[in-house]
Design a protein around this motif. Structure first.
Motif, PDB file in Angstrom:
ATOM      1  N   PHE A 129      19.845   1.579  16.147  1.00 62.05           N
ATOM      2  CA  PHE A 129      19.341   1.267  17.385  1.00 62.05           C
ATOM      3  C   PHE A 129      18.216   2.314  17.761  1.00 62.05           C
ATOM      4  O   PHE A 129      17.253   2.250  18.443  1.00 62.05           O
ATOM      5  N   ALA A 130      18.346   3.424  17.083  1.00 60.08           N
ATOM      6  CA  ALA A 130      17.446   4.629  17.533  1.00 60.08           C
ATOM      7  C   ALA A 130      15.993   4.311  17.269  1.00 60.08           C
ATOM      8  O   ALA A 130      14.936   4.548  17.553  1.00 60.08           O
ATOM      9  N   GLN A 131      16.129   3.473  15.930  1.00 65.87           N
ATOM     10  CA  GLN A 131      14.594   3.070  15.167  1.00 65.87           C
ATOM     11  C   GLN A 131      13.767   4.079  15.048  1.00 65.87           C
ATOM     12  O   GLN A 131      12.439   3.950  15.348  1.00 65.87           O
ATOM     13  N   GLY A 132      14.452   5.211  14.699  1.00 70.26           N
ATOM     14  CA  GLY A 132      13.497   6.451  14.518  1.00 70.26           C
ATOM     15  C   GLY A 132      12.609   6.344  13.175  1.00 70.26           C
ATOM     16  O   GLY A 132      12.831   5.257  12.396  1.00 70.26           O
ATOM     17  N   ARG A 133      11.803   7.221  13.009  1.00 66.77           N
ATOM     18  CA  ARG A 133      10.797   7.010  11.995  1.00 66.77           C
ATOM     19  C   ARG A 133      11.457   7.245  10.617  1.00 66.77           C
ATOM     20  O   ARG A 133      11.022   6.583   9.326  1.00 66.77           O
ATOM     21  N   ASP A 134      12.581   8.016  10.221  1.00 70.58           N
ATOM     22  CA  ASP A 134      13.131   8.131   9.415  1.00 70.58           C
ATOM     23  C   ASP A 134      14.420   7.020   9.119  1.00 70.58           C
ATOM     24  O   ASP A 134      15.628   7.193   8.223  1.00 70.58           O
ATOM     25  N   CYS A 135      14.570   6.041   9.998  1.00 68.83           N
ATOM     26  CA  CYS A 135      15.423   4.960  10.022  1.00 68.83           C
ATOM     27  C   CYS A 135      15.478   4.220   8.614  1.00 68.83           C
ATOM     28  O   CYS A 135      14.575   3.833   8.326  1.00 68.83           O
ATOM     29  N   PRO A 136      16.421   4.216   7.980  1.00 70.12           N
ATOM     30  CA  PRO A 136      16.815   3.408   6.704  1.00 70.12           C
ATOM     31  C   PRO A 136      16.755   1.953   6.941  1.00 70.12           C
ATOM     32  O   PRO A 136      16.703   1.121   8.121  1.00 70.12           O
ATOM     33  N   GLU A 137      16.453   1.262   5.708  1.00 68.80           N
ATOM     34  CA  GLU A 137      16.685  -0.224   5.846  1.00 68.80           C
ATOM     35  C   GLU A 137      18.217  -0.527   6.093  1.00 68.80           C
ATOM     36  O   GLU A 137      19.292   0.153   5.718  1.00 68.80           O
ATOM     37  N   PRO A 138      18.403  -1.352   6.998  1.00 66.52           N
ATOM     38  CA  PRO A 138      19.675  -1.677   7.640  1.00 66.52           C
ATOM     39  C   PRO A 138      20.693  -2.233   6.605  1.00 66.52           C
ATOM     40  O   PRO A 138      21.908  -1.515   6.759  1.00 66.52           O
ATOM     41  N   LEU A 139      20.462  -2.950   5.538  1.00 66.24           N
ATOM     42  CA  LEU A 139      21.207  -2.925   4.607  1.00 66.24           C
ATOM     43  C   LEU A 139      21.767  -1.976   3.753  1.00 66.24           C
ATOM     44  O   LEU A 139      22.905  -1.928   3.265  1.00 66.24           O
ATOM     45  N   GLU A 140      20.732  -1.137   3.443  1.00 69.84           N
ATOM     46  CA  GLU A 140      21.115   0.105   2.710  1.00 69.84           C
ATOM     47  C   GLU A 140      22.007   1.045   3.405  1.00 69.84           C
ATOM     48  O   GLU A 140      23.230   1.472   3.038  1.00 69.84           O
ATOM     49  N   ALA A 141      21.581   1.021   4.774  1.00 64.63           N
ATOM     50  CA  ALA A 141      22.607   2.031   5.484  1.00 64.63           C
ATOM     51  C   ALA A 141      23.843   1.464   5.755  1.00 64.63           C
ATOM     52  O   ALA A 141      24.967   2.223   5.824  1.00 64.63           O
ATOM     53  N   ALA A 142      23.965   0.276   5.732  1.00 72.43           N
ATOM     54  CA  ALA A 142      25.338  -0.459   5.926  1.00 72.43           C
ATOM     55  C   ALA A 142      26.139  -0.247   4.790  1.00 72.43           C
ATOM     56  O   ALA A 142      27.468  -0.316   5.087  1.00 72.43           O
ATOM     57  N   ALA A 143      25.505  -0.219   3.538  1.00 75.87           N
ATOM     58  CA  ALA A 143      26.500  -0.222   2.531  1.00 75.87           C
ATOM     59  C   ALA A 143      27.617   1.278   2.404  1.00 75.87           C
ATOM     60  O   ALA A 143      28.454   0.995   1.942  1.00 75.87           O
ATOM     61  N   ALA A 144      27.189   2.122   3.120  1.00 80.44           N
ATOM     62  CA  ALA A 144      27.817   3.301   3.254  1.00 80.44           C
ATOM     63  C   ALA A 144      29.319   2.937   4.120  1.00 80.44           C
ATOM     64  O   ALA A 144      30.074   4.063   4.124  1.00 80.44           O
ATOM     65  N   TYR A 145      29.313   1.995   4.950  1.00 78.19           N
ATOM     66  CA  TYR A 145      30.306   1.657   5.824  1.00 78.19           C
ATOM     67  C   TYR A 145      31.224   0.859   5.220  1.00 78.19           C
ATOM     68  O   TYR A 145      32.152   0.294   6.048  1.00 78.19           O
ATOM     69  N   ILE A 146      31.082   0.199   3.987  1.00 77.52           N
ATOM     70  CA  ILE A 146      31.919  -0.655   3.416  1.00 77.52           C
ATOM     71  C   ILE A 146      33.327  -0.142   3.058  1.00 77.52           C
ATOM     72  O   ILE A 146      33.384   1.079   2.610  1.00 77.52           O
ATOM     73  N   ASP A 147      34.506  -0.491   3.840  1.00 81.26           N
ATOM     74  CA  ASP A 147      35.674   0.089   3.873  1.00 81.26           C
ATOM     75  C   ASP A 147      36.870  -1.021   3.987  1.00 81.26           C
ATOM     76  O   ASP A 147      36.965  -1.665   5.106  1.00 81.26           O
ATOM     77  N   SER A 148      37.339  -1.651   3.035  1.00 78.43           N
ATOM     78  CA  SER A 148      38.248  -2.835   3.029  1.00 78.43           C
ATOM     79  C   SER A 148      39.446  -2.471   3.878  1.00 78.43           C
ATOM     80  O   SER A 148      39.996  -3.216   4.323  1.00 78.43           O
ATOM     81  N   GLU A 149      39.998  -1.247   3.962  1.00 75.74           N
ATOM     82  CA  GLU A 149      41.007  -0.876   4.599  1.00 75.74           C
ATOM     83  C   GLU A 149      40.906  -1.037   6.018  1.00 75.74           C
ATOM     84  O   GLU A 149      41.925  -1.330   6.913  1.00 75.74           O
ATOM     85  N   LYS A 150      39.701  -0.844   6.530  1.00 72.25           N
ATOM     86  CA  LYS A 150      39.263  -1.253   8.141  1.00 72.25           C
ATOM     87  C   LYS A 150      38.714  -2.409   8.236  1.00 72.25           C
ATOM     88  O   LYS A 150      38.357  -2.759   9.318  1.00 72.25           O
ATOM     89  N   GLY A 151      38.699  -3.250   7.218  1.00 69.20           N
ATOM     90  CA  GLY A 151      38.215  -4.618   7.510  1.00 69.20           C
ATOM     91  C   GLY A 151      36.882  -4.809   7.478  1.00 69.20           C
ATOM     92  O   GLY A 151      36.294  -5.693   7.468  1.00 69.20           O
TER      93      GLY A 151
END
Length: 717
Positions: A129-151
Motif C-alpha cells: 500500500f505504501a507503493q514506495g520506490r523500492d516496492c517489490p513485485e506483489p507476487l514476489e513479496a507475497a511468496a515470503a508469507y506462505i505459511d500453511s499452518e496459518k492457512g
C-alpha cells in the motif's frame, strides 16, 4: 477554535452576550416560554421559535463536544492518538465527521481484513500500500508469507489477504469517505421501480428517478413507506467510473510496481465496502432531512390550529355523527359544562330523521343553543344536511360549523376522558369534545396526543421522540402565549403551563377542589410541591380572574408588579383605570416621556416596560381574539353544486409540501396546488398560508366520481 456560544451566535445571527445569557438561563432550569416572555432584556427579544432552535443546536453541539472527548479517549487508550488526529477530531463540525475519524480505531466485528491480519499479512499489505520506490513485485513479496499452518497456502492467498486489509484501510479513510460522500450527494440519482405487478398508491414511483440533491422530503417518505410495504425497489445509482477515478487519485501512486494491485484493492473497497455503506448513509441522511422537514411542517400546522379563535360564552351542541350507532349529541354551556346528552338516528330513514330534528329542536329551545359543532367523520355529510333542516325548523338564531374531529375518538377512549366523564360512555364523551372544540380549541386539543390531530404527513414514520419533543414545544408555547385560568383549567391544560408538570397540575386542581377558587396569585404557593422556582416559571401564565388585584388576571409577572404600579403613577393613572380599561392614551404618554427614561424610573428594561403597558391597556386579553373568527354556516353546498369559476370562502385545514387543503363547506376539502396559491414563487405553501386561515378560492375543477376538488387562491385575488 470557536466556542459553542460563538457558533450559535454566528448561526442564529445573534450577539454572543445574548446567546450566552440564554445558555445560562436554560442551565438554571428556566423554560423556553418563561425566557421568551420575561427575560427579553437578557436575550434581545428572541422569539420562542429562535429560542427552541438555539436549545436544539446547543444540545447537538454539546453532544458533539462530548463525543469528541469520548473518541479521543478511546483512541488514546490504544496508544494511537497523535497531535494531528486530535486536532482533526477537534475540528470536526458534525458527528458524522467525528465517526469517520474514529472508524479506523473502532472495534470491529470479525471481517475479511481481521482474518488476514490474524494470518500475519499486515506487513505485506503495508509494504504494497505504501507503493514506495523500492516496492517489490506483489507476487514476489507475497511468496515470503506462505505459511500453511496459518492457512496461507499460496502467494495468491497472501495477496488476497493483503488486498482485504488495504480495501478496509481505504474504506476507513476519513478523507476518502468525505470526498466520495460529496461526489455521491452531488451526482447520484435515487431510482425506484415496482417490486410487485399490481396497482397501489405508490404507482407514481414505479418508474421514478430524481437526483439525490433535488429529491423532496415528501417523496423520500413515500418511497421509504413503499419500500417497507414491499411495493418498491429502491437504489442510489452512482457513476461508478467517476467514483473509481476519485478513489484512484486518492490512493494509487502511478509508476509503482504495486499500482495495479492497489488499484484492484481500491475497486474492491468501493464495490464491497464504500458504496454499500455510503448508499445506506445517504438514504439515512435523506430520511433524517425529510423527517425534520415533516416535523417542522407538522409544527407549523399545529400552531395555528391550536390558536384558532374560540367561540366563547355560547351554549353549544356537539354532534358526533355515525351510521349504526347513531349520532351522539351533547349540549354544553358557555364554560363547557355538560347540560344534556342524547343519541339520535338521522341516517336510519326519513321518519327517524324528522324525529331527530324534533328532538334536537327541543334541546335547542330548552337550553338556548346558539351554535352547533358537527364532527367531520363518518356520516358527517348526512348530519350536516339534517342540521340545515333543523336550523330552518328553529327559525334562525343558530349557526353551525363542521369541526375537525381528528383524535376525538382517541381522547374519548382515554383514561383522561374516563376520569373527566365517568358517567358517560365513550361515544357521548366524543360529542362533548366536539362541542368544546368549537368553544375553545386549545383547551380541548391539549388533551389529545398532538400526533392524532391530523395536520401533518407521515407522522407515524417520524422519529417519535423528536416528533413528541417538537409538538410538545408547540403546545407549550401556544398555551403559555394565551394564558390559563387557574380556576377553570383542566389538569391537561395546566400541565402545559411553564414550570408545571402532570403531578403539580393535579395538585393545583386538588387544592382548588378542597379550598375553593384561587383568589390571588400568591395563593398558588400554597399548592403542595409547587415551590418558588416553579412559581417563578408559571405565575405570569396563570390568570386569576377572581383576584382583587387586576394584575393577577394579566400576563404581567408578579416580579414586575411594582414596575407596573410605578408606570401608572408616572403617567397619572390608577389600578381603577386598568380595571375600567381607561388607559387608551398610555402608548402616547410613553412615547412623549421616552420609553428608556420611564424604564429606568420603573427599574426594568424597555421590552418589559412595553409588555407591561400592553397588558395594562387590555387586562385579561386573549391574543386569539385578534384573529379572524371561524366561519359559521347556516346552509350547505353539495359537491354537485360546485362549478368551475365559482368563488367561495373557505378555511385552510392542512398545509403540506405540495399545497393546501381548504374546507369550502361541501364536506370534501379542496386542494390548492402550490402553483395556485400565489403569483409569487413559493418554496413551501407555509410561506403564504397557515392552518385556520380564512381564504377566498376559485373552483378550477370538480371530479365527483373521485371526490376531488381543484381550487385556486391566486385567481381569487
Amino acid at each position: 477554535m470557536e466556542t459553542i456560544t460563538q457558533i450559535l451566535a454566528r448561526e442564529l445571527g445573534q450577539t454572543e452576550v445574548h446567546v450566552q445569557n440564554v445558555i445560562d438561563l436554560l442551565d438554571e432550569g428556566n423554560t423556553i416560554p418563561f425566557i421568551a416572555r420575561y427575560r427579553k432584556e437578557l436575550h434581545g427579544s428572541m422569539d420562542d421559535t429562535v429560542l427552541r432552535t438555539l436549545e436544539d443546536r446547543l444540545q447537538y453541539l454539546r453532544n458533539l463536544e462530548k463525543r469528541r472527548e469520548e473518541v479521543k479517549s478511546a483512541v488514546e487508550s490504544q496508544g494511537k492518538l497523535t497531535e494531528e488526529l486530535s486536532a482533526a477530531i477537534d475540528a470536526a463540525v458534525t458527528l458524522a465527521e467525528v465517526e469517520d475519524l474514529y472508524r479506523p480505531y473502532k472495534p470491529k466485528r470479525r471481517t475479511r481484513a481481521t482474518v488476514a491480519r490474524e494470518k500475519g499479512l499486515e506487513p505485506l499489505a503495508a509494504v504494497l500500500f505504501a507503493q514506495g520506490r523500492d516496492c517489490p513485485e506483489p507476487l514476489e513479496a507475497a511468496a515470503a508469507y506462505i505459511d500453511s499452518e496459518k492457512g496461507v497456502e499460496t502467494a495468491e492467498d497472501a495477496l488476497q489477504g493483503a488486498s482485504d486489509i488495504i480495501a478496509e484501510q481505504i474504506s476507513d479513510d476519513a478523507a476518502v469517505r468525505k470526498a466520495l460522500r460529496e461526489l455521491m450527494l452531488r451526482q447520484s440519482v435515487l431510482e425506484t421501480s415496482a417490486a410487485k405487478d399490481e396497482d397501489s398508491v405508490y404507482r407514481l414511483y414505479y418508474e421514478f428517478q430524481r437526483p439525490v440533491s433535488k429529491i423532496q422530503g415528501h417523496q423520500t417518505l413515500a418511497i421509504n413507506r413503499g419500500e417497507r410495504e414491499e411495493f418498491l425497489k429502491v437504489s442510489v445509482v452512482t457513476d461508478r467510473d467517476a467514483a473509481l477515478i476519485l478513489l484512484r487519485r486518492a490512493v494509487v501512486r502511478p509508476g509503482s510496481k504495486a499500482m495495479d494491485f492497489v488499484k484492484a484493492a481500491a475497486e474492491d473497497a468501493y464495490d464491497r465496502l464504500l458504496y454499500p455503506s455510503l448508499e445506506r448513509e445517504i438514504r439515512n441522511s435523506l430520511t433524517e432531512e425529510a423527517a425534520e422537514g415533516a416535523i417542522h411542517n407538522f409544527a407549523l400546522n399545529l400552531r395555528p390550529l391550536l390558536m384558532q379563535p374560540p367561540v366563547k360564552g355560547h351554549v353549544t351542541m356537539g354532534l358526533d355523527p355515525g351510521y349504526r350507532m347513531g349520532c351522539k349529541v351533547a349540549v354544553v354551556d358557555g364554560t363547557g359544562k355538560v347540560l344534556d346528552t342524547t343519541v339520535v338516528y338521522p341516517t336510519h330513514g326519513e321518519r327517524q330523521k324528522q324525529a331527530c330534528i324534533a328532538e334536537l329542536a327541543k334541546l335547542i329551545r330548552r337550553h338556548n343553543v346558539t351554535h352547533i359543532a358537527i364532527g367531520n367523520g363518518t356520516a358527517s355529510r348526512e348530519t350536516e344536511q339534517m342540521t340545515v333542516e333543523l336550523l330552518r325548523e328553529v327559525g334562525g338564531g343558530v349557526s353551525y360549523m363542521v369541526v375537525n374531529e381528528a383524535g376525538a375518538s382517541v381522547y374519548s377512549a382515554s383514561k383522561l376522558a374516563a376520569e373527566e366523564f365517568p358517567q358517560f360512555d365513550v361515544n357521548l364523551r366524543s360529542a362533548v369534545s366536539i362541542a368544546r372544540r368549537l368553544q375553545d380549541p386549545l383547551a380541548e386539543l391539549v388533551k389529545i396526543d398532538p400526533k392524532a390531530i391530523g395536520v401533518g404527513q407521515y407522522q407515524h414514520d417520524m422519529p417519535q421522540k423528536r416528533l413528541d419533543e417538537t409538538l410538545s414545544g408547540v403546545v407549550e408555547d401556544c398555551v403559555n402565549s394565551v394564558g390559563v385560568d387557574i380556576n377553570t383549567a383542566s389538569p391537561s391544560l395546566l400541565q402545559r403551563v411553564s414550570g408545571l408538570n402532570a403531578a403539580t397540575a393535579k395538585n393545583v386542581v386538588k387544592y382548588r377542589e378542597e379550598n375553593g377558587m384561587f383568589t390571588s396569585r400568591k395563593q398558588i404557593l400554597k399548592v403542595p410541591k409547587l415551590g418558588p422556582k416553579a412559581f417563578e416559571q408559571c405565575a405570569g401564565f396563570l390568570r386569576v380572574p377572581e383576584s382583587k388585584s387586576v394584575l393577577d388576571n394579566t400576563a404581567v409577572h408578579p416580579e414586575s408588579y411594582q414596575a407596573a404600579q410605578k408606570l401608572l403613577e408616572l403617567t397619572g393613572h390608577t389600578m381603577e383605570d386598568v380595571a375600567g380599561r381607561n388607559l387608551g392614551g398610555l402608548d402616547g404618554q410613553i412615547r412623549s416621556a421616552g420609553a428608556e427614561k420611564l424604564a429606568v424610573a420603573c427599574g426594568v428594561g424597555v421590552p418589559t416596560l412595553l409588555d407591561v403597558a400592553k397588558e395594562l391597556q387590555k387586562p385579561g386579553r386573549d391574543p386569539r381574539d385578534e384573529l379572524p373568527p371561524p366561519i359559521l354556516r347556516t346552509d350547505i353546498l353539495e359537491l354537485k353544486d360546485l362549478q368551475p369559476g365559482m368563488t367561495l370562502t373557505g378555511t385552510v385545514r392542512n398545509v403540506i409540501d405540495f399545497g393546501v387543503f381548504v374546507d369550502i363547506g361541501v364536506h370534501q376539502d379542496g386542494l390548492v396546488h402550490i402553483s395556485q396559491i400565489s403569483s409569487k414563487f413559493l418554496k413551501h405553501p407555509s410561506e403564504a398560508v397557515s392552518v385556520g386561515d380564512v381564504v377566498k378560492v376559485v373552483v378550477l375543477e370538480v371530479d365527483e366520481k373521485k371526490k376531488r376538488i381543484a381550487l385556486s387562491m391566486k385567481q381569487a385575488k
